[in-house]
Design an enzyme around this catalytic site. Sequence first.
Site, PDB file in Angstrom:
ATOM      1  N   HIS A 115     -15.043 -39.693 -11.042  1.00  0.00           N
ATOM      2  CA  HIS A 115     -13.594 -39.597 -11.214  1.00  0.00           C
ATOM      3  C   HIS A 115     -12.755 -38.079 -10.832  1.00  0.00           C
ATOM      4  O   HIS A 115     -11.644 -38.234 -10.678  1.00  0.00           O
ATOM      5  CB  HIS A 115     -13.378 -39.683 -12.946  1.00  0.00           C
ATOM      6  CG  HIS A 115     -14.025 -38.561 -13.538  1.00  0.00           C
ATOM      7  ND1 HIS A 115     -15.110 -38.359 -14.148  1.00  0.00           N
ATOM      8  CD2 HIS A 115     -13.129 -37.381 -14.110  1.00  0.00           C
ATOM      9  CE1 HIS A 115     -15.567 -37.455 -14.822  1.00  0.00           C
ATOM     10  NE2 HIS A 115     -14.232 -36.812 -14.708  1.00  0.00           N
ATOM     11  N   HIS A 179     -11.714 -25.716 -19.805  1.00  0.00           N
ATOM     12  CA  HIS A 179     -12.040 -26.661 -20.538  1.00  0.00           C
ATOM     13  C   HIS A 179     -13.567 -26.615 -20.915  1.00  0.00           C
ATOM     14  O   HIS A 179     -14.191 -26.152 -19.947  1.00  0.00           O
ATOM     15  CB  HIS A 179     -11.786 -28.009 -20.033  1.00  0.00           C
ATOM     16  CG  HIS A 179     -12.029 -28.413 -18.643  1.00  0.00           C
ATOM     17  ND1 HIS A 179     -12.013 -27.498 -17.593  1.00  0.00           N
ATOM     18  CD2 HIS A 179     -12.847 -29.627 -18.236  1.00  0.00           C
ATOM     19  CE1 HIS A 179     -12.503 -28.012 -16.569  1.00  0.00           C
ATOM     20  NE2 HIS A 179     -13.000 -29.149 -17.072  1.00  0.00           N
TER      21      HIS A 179
END
Length: 312
Positions: A115, A179
């Site tokens: 992705h 993140h």
Amino acid sequence: MSTVAVGLSHSPLIGKNDPPGDVLSRVAEAVGDARGFVREFDPELVVLYAPDHYNGFFYKEMPPFCLGTEALSVGDFGSQVGPLSVDTQAATYLAQGVLDRGIDLTVSARMVVDHGFVQPLEVLFGGIDQVPVVPIFVNGVATPLGPVSRIRALGTAIGEVAATLDRRVLFLGSGGLSHDPPVPVLEGASPRVANALIEGHSPTPEQRARGEERVVQAGRDYAAGSTAMIPINPAWDNALLDILEAGALRELDEWTVEAMGREGGGSGHEVRTWIAAFASLASSGDYRMRSRFYEAIPEWIAGFAVATATHG
């Protein structure tokens, strides 16, 4: 030949664990602006820098970066499955030019992507087969990691070679900023997990579904405040964006691997894709950032950013 750059964060949790509507509206506006910027530029070639999440690259051989002359998407998290429209001739040309400039570039004739590559192509172009692309994997999770200066050198070399093409080239960096999602690590892993990280055995559909659900649940837990993940760091994220906006990319050479992980989380090294893309643009001269958007989005476990840049 003309060049532009776009930085675009990705997240497998988009559409699966979304933030409130006002946040989604701000993201949609920023993404729409980037989409319009790309449409106006009308690229003839996209050089796409993106990471992998142990779907295509494994510890059996883990290069710091790799250029694909063909690429196939595994379709994780509902992303499009199938071949990317790789311009093999342009990819081969870029690879040789980069090697000629002394960068030890790995080349894959059958790259597998996830992705991280697919989302930006879907978002900006509507699919993975809509525009000629050269995919370049940039390792952002698998230690050991090299200095940022080498990523900047890679981007610079790619940009220099692309400048010899008589084409409109978009340099696209795909990565979250700070993140710390639940990505497995080799050190201390169980024998089963370690073997999977090394050998890269494809999961069954059931195993993939369970793994993806764990990530979705982690996003829910993080948004609810009940998680041990390193927090999103807006100050660090905006410091990076300030440097990119100023075109002061050499300052990033002083960023250490350890500090980046500490400040940006386990996957904060995905910013290397942005650094490569902007270094490619900077290789042809000064640029200006035309648009810049940032939002910390716990539901997506991401410091989420969108930026566009052009010369002149």
